[in-house]
Design an enzyme around this catalytic site. Sequence first.
Site, short mmCIF file in Angstrom:
data_model
loop_
_atom_site.label_atom_id
_atom_site.label_comp_id
_atom_site.label_asym_id
_atom_site.label_seq_id
_atom_site.Cartn_x
_atom_site.Cartn_y
_atom_site.Cartn_z
N SER A 1 0.82 -1.22 0.00
CA SER A 1 0.00 0.00 0.00
C SER A 1 0.85 1.26 0.00
O SER A 1 1.97 1.29 0.54
CB SER A 1 -0.89 0.02 1.24
OG SER A 1 -1.75 -1.09 1.23
N GLU B 1 -4.86 -14.39 1.89
CA GLU B 1 -5.35 -13.53 2.97
C GLU B 1 -6.82 -13.74 3.22
O GLU B 1 -7.32 -13.50 4.30
CB GLU B 1 -5.12 -12.05 2.60
CG GLU B 1 -3.69 -11.60 2.76
CD GLU B 1 -3.57 -10.09 2.77
OE1 GLU B 1 -4.35 -9.43 3.48
OE2 GLU B 1 -2.69 -9.57 2.07
#
Lengths: 338, 387
Positions: free
Chosen positions: B131, B249
């Site tokens: 990110s 995830e």
Amino acid sequence: MNGAVDFQLTDDQRALRAGMRELLERRFPRTRLRAVVDGDAERGAELDRALWRELGAAGLFALRVPESAGGVGLGLPEAVLAFEEAGRALLPGPLVATELAAGLSGALAAGAVQGETVVTALDEEGAQVPVEHLASADAVLALGSTAVELIPAAEVVRAAQPIRSVDPATPLHRTAPPRTRQDQAGPGRSGIAARLRREAALLTAAQQLGSASRTVELAVDHAKRRTQFGRPIGAFQAVQHLCAQMLVRAESSRSVVYAAAVTEGPGDIAAAKLLADEAAVHNARDCLQVHGGMGFTWEADVHLHLKRAWVRAGQWQCAAAAEEELAAGLVSTVETCL
Amino acid sequence: MDLAFTEDEEDFRHRLRAWLADALPMLPDRPHPADWPGRRAYDCGWQRMLHDAGYAGLHWPKDAGGQGATPTQHLIFLEETERAGAPYVGAGFVGLLHAGPTIAAEGTPEQRARWLPPILRGDEVWCQGFSEPDAGSDLASLRTRAVRDGDTYVVSGSKIWTSHAEIADWCELLVRTAPVNADTPKHRGITWLAMPMDAPGVTVRPLRTLAGTAEFAEMFLDEVRVPVTHRVGEENDGWRVTMVTLSFERGTAFVGEVVACRRVLEALARTAKANGRWDDAVLRRRLGRLAAECAALWRLTQWNVSEAQRTGGVPGVGGSVFKLRFSQVRQELYEAAAEVLGPDALDAGQEWVADRLSSLSYTIAAGTSQIQRNIVAERILGLPKGR
């Protein structure tokens, strides 16, 4: 190496589900559903006896009856898959009570397996719950706290009042307060009422699941077709997110309904009924919203899913009862599914 | 449909249970959440114990040094370790669940030999540099640049939400190696690099969360030199490399937390009984409904695992469905906890209050709920691409 926890459907189970869907598409198509709900309001939805017999001949009521007794000899998972299809098609009738009666002995239960006898149910623990399809029924499966009894329907009709059912395909009667009957549970019979109640809740949850999945399809189809502002409304995030939440509800309840069919655990069944009720009711409402103004018309089928979902949510284990049972499970020492 | 376990799986469960009963008392006390070196030592120590007992990289393929366990065995492992109150992966999260599997799937033999064994032994910690301040859920719009200079990449830019950055040895870093233009869509010019965290030019600044703790960091990269041999996969192919493993995830990563939710719920019920709140039917029914939600999450997990097993490990569509429901339920659980606690819910020192605060991240992390709904709508339901 192929481990277990094989939650997926077997080939036979897929075939059973496909067969049931095909039968209902052929014998209870949308035109038939509309004929039922658009028909004579007074006569209401009189049960289609020919269809009932055909369901019986197809084995719907015999799925769990042992082969030695002329049944198919399958289990709850198979019954759940078949009832899911019934819910998807909005098939009317006291399906759950007739299926349960088919597994019982006695003269009044005799024709239930073949679909010759229509059996509805009176749950005396849910005394306020109206009885469905009473006028079309031959017998009533009365469940006391421990007693299980089949009563000729004519006996119950005498003391019952028809009401204007919210669901046009499910006529309802309000019955007089249940007569105080001595629960005469014979030896070995005391657990039967509880077991039948659990199975009824699960089979009802299965129908709710079918309806919840069907309304996802209806909403998605509409969102792909309907154009506004120059594009399909399904391209708008607000509509996409409604549809996505519908799928999340349907698939969450599917996982616990199928698991409950395998484990038959009271906690799993309570969770299944609670979440399937929620999925059916909320998905129908969201589906109506996606349909916009058309969704508010009698012509669209969406309201039929919503109204049936309301009826089923009130039957057997309603939300309050399921939540109380699950809460009790949190403080008991019984091992849970988790 | 069959929810029973095979004899092999029951054996596995019993051996694991017995080992946990012996191993857990040998663990030191849990460090304070603010003690990062302590947390690293604790988490890595636990990983070393797992490694020595043959439980490291359970779901990794055998040729990557893992145990090649089935998804069901992995499920049992996560269930039993959580039930026993064992530590979760902690600092090992990125290495074991993401960077490691990525290198195992896409790395060269040399890269696998260099990086995989230290992850499994708990010797090296990884963090995730995906990110950026302007590239959160829209990951492909990242701007950190890597310019080729001979046999090194020169990397400049910044990353954010980097968990465990303060104690990591390596960072799985996504960088832009080709400019965005008509020929190169934005997700085509991305490259996956393994960056040493002690390289000159790397600055880490912890970020304080609304829970008051520093769970992750900002990272500033000023002409950091990363050897080309540290590139996993081809240049400009980092997006595909990442997608190979990102679904982990949303796969089994939350199994332990589902078990934990049920434990919290039981503890809430006990507390409510003790403080009289249990007599409130509204609250009691709310907890009952959460029990149904936990059951559904558990069954959904089993469903996903059995589907993954059938398809050979490819996580199915259930991942996004699970993540949406789970993140919501977790927040509702701690809202109910606040009601059970009553005035104590304002005491930030209470365990459940800290959890209530941290639960707010669940609908944001690993793809916001809004992005997940887009994924469900477009990829699963087939609705037209939205705006």
